[in-house]
Design a protein around this motif. Structure first.
Motif, PDB file in Angstrom:
ATOM      1  N   PRO A 261       0.793  -1.225   0.000  1.00 22.07           N
ATOM      2  CA  PRO A 261       0.000   0.000   0.000  1.00 22.07           C
ATOM      3  C   PRO A 261       0.830   1.282   0.000  1.00 22.07           C
ATOM      4  CG  PRO A 261      -0.268  -1.222   2.065  1.00 22.07           C
ATOM      5  CD  PRO A 261       0.454  -2.118   1.111  1.00 22.07           C
TER       6      PRO A 261
ATOM      7  N   LEU B  95       2.699   2.589  -2.040  1.00 22.17           N
ATOM      8  CA  LEU B  95       3.952   2.659  -2.793  1.00 22.17           C
ATOM      9  C   LEU B  95       3.707   3.058  -4.242  1.00 22.17           C
ATOM     10  CD1 LEU B  95       5.693  -0.268  -0.978  1.00 22.17           C
ATOM     11  CD2 LEU B  95       6.417   2.124  -0.957  1.00 22.17           C
TER      12      LEU B  95
ATOM     13  N   ARG C   2       5.041  10.922  -2.249  1.00 20.52           N
ATOM     14  CA  ARG C   2       4.670  10.542  -0.884  1.00 20.52           C
ATOM     15  C   ARG C   2       5.831  10.849   0.058  1.00 20.52           C
ATOM     16  NH1 ARG C   2       4.669   4.301   1.324  1.00 20.52           N
ATOM     17  NH2 ARG C   2       3.928   4.823   3.404  1.00 20.52           N
TER      18      ARG C   2
ATOM     19  N   TYR D 180      10.865   8.968   1.604  1.00 17.24           N
ATOM     20  CA  TYR D 180      10.867   7.946   0.539  1.00 17.24           C
ATOM     21  C   TYR D 180      11.522   8.418  -0.764  1.00 17.24           C
ATOM     22  CZ  TYR D 180       7.648   5.696   3.759  1.00 17.24           C
ATOM     23  OH  TYR D 180       7.097   5.119   4.876  1.00 17.24           O
TER      24      TYR D 180
ATOM     25  N   ASN E 176       8.213  -5.380  -0.995  1.00 20.74           N
ATOM     26  CA  ASN E 176       8.098  -4.302  -0.024  1.00 20.74           C
ATOM     27  C   ASN E 176       6.617  -4.237   0.335  1.00 20.74           C
ATOM     28  OD1 ASN E 176       7.890  -2.022   1.485  1.00 20.74           O
ATOM     29  ND2 ASN E 176       9.052  -0.703   0.091  1.00 20.74           N
TER      30      ASN E 176
ATOM     31  N   GLY F 129       5.080  -2.571   2.420  1.00 21.61           N
ATOM     32  CA  GLY F 129       4.608  -1.319   3.012  1.00 21.61           C
ATOM     33  C   GLY F 129       4.158  -1.576   4.451  1.00 21.61           C
ATOM     34  N   ALA F 130       3.064  -0.965   4.828  1.00 20.61           N
ATOM     35  CA  ALA F 130       2.590  -1.088   6.213  1.00 20.61           C
ATOM     36  C   ALA F 130       2.183  -2.519   6.569  1.00 20.61           C
ATOM     37  CB  ALA F 130       1.422  -0.136   6.428  1.00 20.61           C
TER      38      ALA F 130
ATOM     39  N   HIS G  51       4.255  -4.876   8.933  1.00 18.62           N
ATOM     40  CA  HIS G  51       4.187  -4.848  10.392  1.00 18.62           C
ATOM     41  C   HIS G  51       2.929  -5.526  10.949  1.00 18.62           C
ATOM     42  CE1 HIS G  51       7.251  -1.995   9.366  1.00 18.62           C
ATOM     43  NE2 HIS G  51       6.362  -1.142   8.848  1.00 18.62           N
TER      44      HIS G  51
ATOM     45  N   HIS H 243      12.828  -2.260   2.244  1.00 18.13           N
ATOM     46  CA  HIS H 243      12.199  -1.033   2.757  1.00 18.13           C
ATOM     47  C   HIS H 243      13.042   0.144   2.310  1.00 18.13           C
ATOM     48  CE1 HIS H 243       9.351  -3.312   4.925  1.00 18.13           C
ATOM     49  NE2 HIS H 243      10.322  -4.061   5.395  1.00 18.13           N
ATOM     50  N   ILE H 244      12.392   1.111   1.724  1.00 18.27           N
ATOM     51  CA  ILE H 244      13.089   2.288   1.216  1.00 18.27           C
ATOM     52  C   ILE H 244      13.691   3.074   2.380  1.00 18.27           C
ATOM     53  CG2 ILE H 244      12.721   4.470  -0.025  1.00 18.27           C
ATOM     54  CD1 ILE H 244      10.318   2.871  -1.414  1.00 18.27           C
ATOM     55  N   SER H 245      12.892   3.224   3.422  1.00 14.91           N
ATOM     56  CA  SER H 245      13.357   3.953   4.613  1.00 14.91           C
ATOM     57  C   SER H 245      14.042   2.974   5.564  1.00 14.91           C
ATOM     58  CB  SER H 245      12.170   4.618   5.306  1.00 14.91           C
ATOM     59  OG  SER H 245      11.289   3.619   5.815  1.00 14.91           O
TER      60      SER H 245
ATOM     61  N   VAL I 137      13.577   1.445   8.508  1.00 15.39           N
ATOM     62  CA  VAL I 137      12.491   1.208   9.478  1.00 15.39           C
ATOM     63  C   VAL I 137      13.031   1.014  10.894  1.00 15.39           C
ATOM     64  CG1 VAL I 137      10.606   0.415   7.983  1.00 15.39           C
ATOM     65  CG2 VAL I 137      12.375  -1.194   8.641  1.00 15.39           C
TER      66      VAL I 137
ATOM     67  N   ARG J 194      12.834   4.159  12.932  1.00 19.43           N
ATOM     68  CA  ARG J 194      11.569   4.893  12.924  1.00 19.43           C
ATOM     69  C   ARG J 194      10.697   4.476  14.125  1.00 19.43           C
ATOM     70  NH1 ARG J 194       9.093   4.912   7.048  1.00 19.43           N
ATOM     71  NH2 ARG J 194       7.789   6.515   8.044  1.00 19.43           N
TER      72      ARG J 194
ATOM     73  N   ARG K  10       6.931   0.177  13.707  1.00 15.19           N
ATOM     74  CA  ARG K  10       7.581  -0.316  12.475  1.00 15.19           C
ATOM     75  C   ARG K  10       8.701  -1.307  12.776  1.00 15.19           C
ATOM     76  NH1 ARG K  10       5.404   3.258   8.515  1.00 15.19           N
ATOM     77  NH2 ARG K  10       5.017   5.277   9.492  1.00 15.19           N
TER      78      ARG K  10
END
Ligand code: DQA
Length: 141
Positions: A9, A11, A17, A22, A71, A73-74, A77, A97-99, A101, A104, A108
């Motif tokens: 979701p 992405l 975004r 990201y 990936n 996304g949310a 988790h 994961h782009i970031s 995590v 964060r 996450r």
């Protein structure tokens, strides 16, 4: 070698975004980079905002693809269903994961899908997708 990249979701909004987290590259640009870097590979891409759709696509990969880059996304988790689907098809998979995590929010810090992936790449920006493909090539050859 056939690889499918599955994105979860939000992405689809890459590039606009939360660019500070990201980046500014869209997934279309990332896919072009991938096609240039690996012209010999058959790369498929699917993004969905729906958990069951991601499960369907993982199931579909069985017998069709040699590797999965995911990936979620949310759903990373929260989703035991995506974890179970990856375990069921038993195709070599890399979590991206782009970031970063790990640096964060607390929510996450859990990744269910990690248990079904032989490698996790976090915090490398969208270059993480290319690194994931390198890892799959190394694993499958
Ligand atoms: C993400 C990290 C997740 O926590 C988040 O929900 C995303 C993107 C990443 O690529 O860094 O949607 O998977």
């Amino acid at each position: 070698m056939r690889i499918v990249i599955l994105n979860g979701p939000n992405l689809n909004l890459l590039g606009r975004r939360e660019p500070a987290i990201y980046g500014t590259r869209s997934m279309e640009q990332v896919l072009l980079d991938i096609q240039h870097a690996y012209p010999e590979l058959h790369i498929a891409y699917h993004q969905s905002n729906h958990e069951g759709d991601l499960v369907d696509n993982i199931q579909f990969a069985y017998g069709v693809f040699d590797g999965i880059v995911i990936n979620p996304g949310a759903y990373t988790h929260t989703s035991i269903a995506i974890l179970d689907a990856l375990k069921a098809v038993d195709i070599p998979a890399v979590e991206v994961h782009i970031s970063d995590v790990s640096s964060r929010e607390d929510f996450r810090q859990i990744s269910y899908v990690r248990n079904a992936c032989f490698k996790t790449i976090c915090g490398k920006g969208t270059d993480g997708y290319l690194e994931a493909i390198d890892a799959l090539i190394e694993k499958v050859k």
